[in-house]
Every structure is written in C-alpha cells, then in structure tokens.
Write an enzyme that holds these catalytic residues in place. Structure first.
Site, PDB file in Angstrom:
ATOM      1  N   GLU A 110       5.307 -34.058  -1.728  1.00  0.00           N
ATOM      2  CA  GLU A 110       4.103 -33.511  -2.328  1.00  0.00           C
ATOM      3  C   GLU A 110       4.444 -32.808  -3.645  1.00  0.00           C
ATOM      4  O   GLU A 110       5.565 -32.338  -3.854  1.00  0.00           O
ATOM      5  CB  GLU A 110       3.433 -32.523  -1.369  1.00  0.00           C
ATOM      6  CG  GLU A 110       2.794 -33.177  -0.145  1.00  0.00           C
ATOM      7  CD  GLU A 110       1.467 -33.832  -0.465  1.00  0.00           C
ATOM      8  OE1 GLU A 110       1.455 -34.822  -1.242  1.00  0.00           O
ATOM      9  OE2 GLU A 110       0.442 -33.382   0.059  1.00  0.00           O
ATOM     10  N   HIS A 168       0.803  -1.216   0.000  1.00  0.00           N
ATOM     11  CA  HIS A 168       0.000   0.000   0.000  1.00  0.00           C
ATOM     12  C   HIS A 168       0.842   1.275   0.000  1.00  0.00           C
ATOM     13  O   HIS A 168       0.296   2.366  -0.194  1.00  0.00           O
ATOM     14  CB  HIS A 168      -0.960   0.010   1.204  1.00  0.00           C
ATOM     15  CG  HIS A 168      -2.172  -0.834   0.972  1.00  0.00           C
ATOM     16  ND1 HIS A 168      -2.090  -2.181   0.764  1.00  0.00           N
ATOM     17  CD2 HIS A 168      -3.492  -0.520   0.911  1.00  0.00           C
ATOM     18  CE1 HIS A 168      -3.308  -2.667   0.592  1.00  0.00           C
ATOM     19  NE2 HIS A 168      -4.179  -1.679   0.665  1.00  0.00           N
ATOM     20  N   LYS A 178     -14.740  -7.969  -8.424  1.00  0.00           N
ATOM     21  CA  LYS A 178     -13.883  -8.817  -9.263  1.00  0.00           C
ATOM     22  C   LYS A 178     -13.275  -9.955  -8.443  1.00  0.00           C
ATOM     23  O   LYS A 178     -13.201 -11.103  -8.891  1.00  0.00           O
ATOM     24  CB  LYS A 178     -12.779  -7.954  -9.882  1.00  0.00           C
ATOM     25  CG  LYS A 178     -12.200  -8.501 -11.178  1.00  0.00           C
ATOM     26  CD  LYS A 178     -11.361  -7.437 -11.864  1.00  0.00           C
ATOM     27  CE  LYS A 178     -10.944  -7.894 -13.249  1.00  0.00           C
ATOM     28  NZ  LYS A 178     -10.223  -6.844 -13.990  1.00  0.00           N
ATOM     29  N   ASP A 179     -12.845  -9.648  -7.218  1.00  0.00           N
ATOM     30  CA  ASP A 179     -12.305 -10.676  -6.330  1.00  0.00           C
ATOM     31  C   ASP A 179     -13.382 -11.677  -5.929  1.00  0.00           C
ATOM     32  O   ASP A 179     -13.105 -12.878  -5.812  1.00  0.00           O
ATOM     33  CB  ASP A 179     -11.694 -10.036  -5.077  1.00  0.00           C
ATOM     34  CG  ASP A 179     -10.304  -9.475  -5.329  1.00  0.00           C
ATOM     35  OD1 ASP A 179      -9.723  -9.802  -6.383  1.00  0.00           O
ATOM     36  OD2 ASP A 179      -9.813  -8.698  -4.492  1.00  0.00           O
ATOM     37  N   SER A 226      -0.253  -0.806  -6.080  1.00  0.00           N
ATOM     38  CA  SER A 226      -0.139  -2.020  -6.901  1.00  0.00           C
ATOM     39  C   SER A 226       0.539  -1.721  -8.234  1.00  0.00           C
ATOM     40  O   SER A 226       0.385  -0.637  -8.800  1.00  0.00           O
ATOM     41  CB  SER A 226      -1.530  -2.608  -7.161  1.00  0.00           C
ATOM     42  OG  SER A 226      -2.153  -3.012  -5.962  1.00  0.00           O
TER      43      SER A 226
END
Length: 422
Positions: free
Chosen positions: A289, A217, A245-246, A221
């Site tokens: 894994e 922040h 959107k998220d 971004s």
C-alpha cells in the site's frame, strides 16, 4: 498544567453519576472548558483529533465487516465479494474501511511532520512523541495484516514477501517466519493469525491513544511559537474555541474522504487485489500500500553486502542490511528528542532547519515514488540517494544544526506575540 473552571452542572442526575463515577469531570477536564490550551494553535493541530476520528471509523467499520468475513483461504475472497454485492450497504462499509486506512495514515503523517516542524518531540514532551511512534508502529502492523485479509494476488504475495524478510535475522529468523505463517508457507493458519491480530490491534491502539492524550495533558500542548505558555493570557479554554475549530476541520476532512469514497474508491488500492490469490502465479510487480512505499524503497535500496575488503567474507548480507535500514528508519525517530541538540523548538525561529525540513519532506515524497516503481533503471540509485539523505538528516544534520545554527529571537510570551501579530 493550568486548569480552567471546575465542572459544574444543574442536573441532579449528572451530578449523582459524576460524584460516583467522574466521567463528566474527566471529559470536562480533558476536552472541555476545564482544559486550557495555548491560544495560538493553528489548523495543523487539527490532525490529532482527525486521526482519532479515523481510528473510530476503522474500529466501527471493522467490527461490522468481521460479522460477514470468513477467515479461510478457500472462502475469504468470495466473502469479501459477498460483502460488496449482497450485504446491505456492504460496499459502503468496505470502502470506508479500505479508504479509511489511507485517511488514517494521511492524518498521522501530517501529525508527525507537524511535530517535526514545531519541535513537539522536545522536553518535556518526549513521552508524548514516543507513545505517538508506538501508535504509528501498531498502525503499520494492523494495516499490513488487514491488507492480507481480502486474499487477492497482492494480499498473498505481499504477505509472502514481507514475512520472509524476518528470515534475514540471524539464528531466530526462520523460527519467526514459521511462527507468523503457522506452518511452512503462507496459508490458512497465516490468514487466521492475521485476522485475529487485525481485529485485536485497533483496540490496543485505542489504549495507547489514551496514554498519548494523558501524557499530553501533563505538560500541555506545544504551540507554533514553541515557547511555554506561562502568562495569564497565553491560554484559552479548549471548549468552545478548539472544539469549534476541530469541528470545522472534521467537516473539511469528511468532504475530502467522501471524494475518494464515492468517486474514486479504488484509486489508492492495487487492481491485482481483485484477482483471487494464486500461489502458482507471481504478479509482475509486488507493491505494498502507498503508505508503506517510503520504507519499502529504503528496504530495496540496499543491494550490497558489507564485508571485509579484498576478501569474500560477508559480515552483513544485503537482505539483512535492508531489513535493518527499513526498521531502523522508524526506530531512529525514537531518539529524535536527543538527536536534535537545538534549544529552540519551533522551525519558525530556525531558518536553516526550516530549509532542511522541506528537504526531508521532498526526500520522503521521492522515496514514496521510488517504492512504487520497479527496481530497474535509475530508480535503485535514486532510492539509495534518498535513503542516504534520510539517515544523514537525523544523524548528522539535526545534531550539527543545533550547535551552529543562528536562531531568531523568541517572543516574550504567546499573548504578546498574538497581540503584535493582530
């Protein structure tokens, strides 16, 4: 960083709380209309929030599982079976936790690759990138320790093989292994240590995630164009544009997650882990894994010593060299902001880099395949070639491309590029 409108409310209760503990202002400024984000963020930027959702799922399901799990070598396997059979919805919680780890790594790997493609590690976002890598390392440690807890065959032998790697470190290696084991073999003290750390580390990850978001922040971004958002129309409020959107991304992710959860819950695991751990029986093939396989392939690809030519003097034995290569393949990423010498961030304007980026993605897929194969036939050679390219990509290709690549012209602003595209 540009800020949106200040937090306002008509609720006297909310205002009273916020005046004394500005939690609502913090949320408004970090995830609401008070935070302005570039207007051109695409769906690849969803994976940061999806990774955060995965962390929440892992913590919640992990706390519930810890209520029923017994960290004792004589009872651990049976306690997991009891969770699956006798605890109300225990099968669902256990499968959510096991498959949630894979979903977490999928989200984070895509998040990292997005950062590589769009140059999100470049100034002034170096700290964001490095904190993200710290989260990744903590995830790997947490996942490894969690894989040991069911105390199946692959759990026991995976712990034995991986912890033994530290013995390759000169002078202090054996002490590190003894400390990890809590004795002279993988046994009950090891299981207790791993359970304790596996429970603790997700909360450490959550703390680093807060720092990661805080660091994000400050400069704001990055965006697909890789240019700074400066103009008046370059940014829009995070809410409602990106919260919606998220939310859509979360819906798609949960469908994908549910397909594994309800229809193929064991597809990403190993069947040997449904066999109780037996120190007297070595599995036919010890495989970690899937999300560890690229680095496991790098470890196994080093089968040669480094020494003085024409003598029997060994300077770096193969085992130590493999361990250094495996850890170095991750630590190398911390230097990426300085290894990439290009002044252009986004691969959209770097046509040659874009080709090599996809070479790297293909290389990682190949290393994942090699890591799951037995070290015989052609696979060791394929792993060695893949390992060589991985290091060449970061140490040679990226610094060189920054000097010689002909980049495309950058747009004047985000707003103008968006209007032109529309």
């Amino acid at each position: 960083m540009a800020h949106g409108p200040a937090f306002e409310t008509n609720s006297a209760v909310v205002k009273w709380i916020d005046d004394r503990l500005p939690i609502f202002s913090l949320i408004h400024g970090s995830l609401g209309a008070g935070y302005l984000a570039p207007r051109n963020l695409n769906y690849w930027w969803n994976f940061g929030s999806l990774a955060g959702l995965c962390l929440v799922i892992q913590i919640v399901t992990g706390v519930v599982l810890a209520m029923h799990y017994t960290p004792n070598t004589l009872m651990a396997f049976d306690s997991v079976e009891r969770i699956m059979r006798d605890v109300n919805y225990g099968w669902l919680i256990r499968y959510m936790h096991a498959n949630g780890a894979s979903m977490f790594f999928i989200a984070v790997y895509i998040h990292i690759l997005r950062g590589l493609y769009y140059g999100s590690y470049k100034a002034p976002r170096e700290m964001i990138w490095m904190l993200g890598l710290v989260i990744f390392l903590l995830m790997m440690a947490t996942a490894f320790m969690g894989y040991v807890l069911p105390w199946g065959q692959m759990s026991f032998w995976g712990a034995t093989v991986i912890t033994n790697l530290f013995s390759a470190i000169p002078v202090v290696g054996d002490y590190i292994v003894t400390l990890l084991w809590g004795g002279f073999s993988v046994d009950n003290p090891t299981l207790n240590r791993f359970f304790s750390l596996h429970f603790l580390l997700p909360f450490v990850i959550a703390g680093v995630v807060i720092l990661h978001i805080w660091a994000l922040h400050l400069p704001g971004s990055n965006n697909p164009l890789g240019i700074d958002a400066k103009g008046k129309g370059d940014k829009i409020p995070f809410h409602p544009y990106y919260t919606v959107k998220d939310a859509f991304g979360v819906g798609v992710f949960l469908i994908f997650f549910s397909l594994f959860l309800f229809y193929a819950p064991n597809a990403l695991g190993h069947p040997d882990n449904y066999i109780p751990a037996d120190p007297m029986v070595t599995p036919d093939s010890i495989v970690p894994e899937w999300y560890f396989l690229p680095f496991y392939a790098i470890l196994r690809s080093i089968t040669f010593d480094i020494g003085i030519p024409f003598t029997d003097i060994v300077i770096i034995p193969a085992k130590l060299l493999g361990v250094l290569a495996m850890f170095g393949s991750i630590l190398l990423l911390f230097a990426l902001p300085w290894l990439d010498t290009s002044k252009v961030r986004s691969a959209k304007f770097r046509p040659t880099y874009r080709i090599f980026f996809w070479f790297l993605v293909i290389d990682m897929v190949i290393l994942t395949i090699v890591g799951g194969k037995k070290p015989e036939g052609i696979w060791p050679l394929v792993g060695l070639i893949g390992t060589a390219y991985y290091f060449l990509h970061f140490l040679v290709v990226m610094p060189l491309l920054g000097k010689i690549e002909q980049t495309l012209p950058l747009p004047e602003s985000i707003a103008k590029a968006c209007v032109k595209k529309a």
